[in-house]
Design a protein around this motif. Sequence first.
Motif: not given
Length: 598
Positions: A460-462, A487-490, A497-499, A515-517
């Motif tokens: 998880i990045r900022i 939470h949906n992205a997780v 993956g990356i969020i 954004a997510d992958t």
Amino acid sequence: MLRRLHTRLSLGYIALMAGVFLLLGAYLVNYVQDLERQELRARLESQAWLVALAAAPMIGTTEEPNLQEFAQDAAGQIDARVTIIDQEGRVLGDSEAAPATMENHADRPEVAAALSGQIGESSRPSDTLDRTLIYLAVPIVRDGEQLGAARVALPSDQFAGWLRNIVVAVAAALGIAALAIAALSAILAGVITRPLSELIQTARRIAQGDLAARAPEHAGGEIAELSHAFNEMTTTLQANIEAIEAERARLSAIVEHLTDGILIVDDQGQLALINNAAERLLGTPRDRLLNRPYALAVRDHDLAEVIAQAHSGDEPVRRLFEIGQPRRYVEGVAYSIPHRATPVVVILRDVTELRRTDMIRRDFVANVSHELRTPIASLKALVETLLDGALEDEEVAHEFLARMETEVDGLARLVQDLLELSRAESGRLTLSPVAADIRRVAEQVIARLRTQAEPKKLDIRIEIPDGLTPGRFDPERIEQVLVNLVHNAVKFTPPGGIITVGAAAEDDHLVVWVADTGPGVAPEDRDRIFERFYKTDRSRADAGTGLGLSIARHLVELHGGRIWVDGTARPGTTIKFTLPLALEPAPTGDSTPSAHRA
């Protein structure tokens, strides 16, 4: 008409004055004729006495033969015929004929009267001169003895000439007076008809729509009263028409701004009126609809059939159908108005949103039922298992109770989300916007959800630059939005993956994204994922309540922003939303939001 009235008045005055002048002229002619006759008689009598006085010494003397010459001389002096007659009626002298050729005049009326001592007069044709003469005779007396008669005569045509001259003079005077009266009559008729002409001109101006026109009110008289009454009538008419026009404009404005479509079909079957709502529903410009047969204008079989049924029946016709482009569900009600020029009125009510709301309500009930059915069924099965003897096995009982706690937590979360969504949709959810740092809020969200991401080894990045212009929002509510998105992205991002949580300032607002992958969202689902209970993958029944994104949408919209799926981002899913920028700097202290608000 006014010209005829003017003519009639003028001719009436002229005819009246002509009659008066004719009577006056006849009277004057008779009066002057009598005066002339009296004057003529007096003159003839005076002349006859002079002749008698002059002839008296000559009768019965030796000079008697000179009476002929005397008569001629006397006639020349008095400009009249002179005749000297003796007492026996014999002519002794005559200025116009020889006495020897003349008959005895004793039987002449004037002579007979004179020979009897009276004054005689008559008017008759002369046997000697063959013309009508006016005679006057007086007795000739000397020393008290009557010697004969002296007679003078004038031609009657001379008297007629005098009378004719008098008639001509009177007629000329009366003619001049008649012309003057005619001119005065025309002027008087004009004075009388001029106010009427002004009234007529004013009435014509009013008939042409100039309601401000007023007739001049002349001083005094019935015409002035008529003008005043006419102006009062015009003022009342103007006030009534203005009131009618105002009411008509008000009704027209009401009809134009009605949310329901209104159509009026006249007795010729043509569209006589259409308001804005009907124009929008039909999807055709108004100028292409008005004054055309309704079947050709509306070009919709259902609507045309409703109008036809209302036109042929007495009862209102009600029908639900689709109309226009894009298609809209419309409830059409048509009814006829008997004995009117607009026999059919059609009301078109757009029920598309009502049907959509009804479908949403049905889906909501179905979704809530579905979301409740699974955990309740699980709880029921677990309780029945425990009651059937599993409660005696401590290890199994503990496992079942843990599973029951999980189901109860899910139900509590569902109820909490439903309450939160209800408050947002009804406007009962309040905000406390302040100048806040979106990066700090994002860090707190990641800290809360990192424990859920670690089992899947998610990164998880900022990506929020330092010194970014702060936004103006309620930090607690925006944290709730980011929690739902992250939470949906997780949940949907595969392991490893990356969020990414990012933000940037654009124009007058702040753009925030998550954004997510993961597998991404299909294009047909992008507009619907913010609906209640909508899930892109129905097989994942336990993936959540389906209310998180709907709650996020309402919270963002309460801040005056919008939220959407960015279809240009690849791979994965990117959800963006906007917030207003703050005009003041964010506080430097601890801005950690309080616990999630119930």
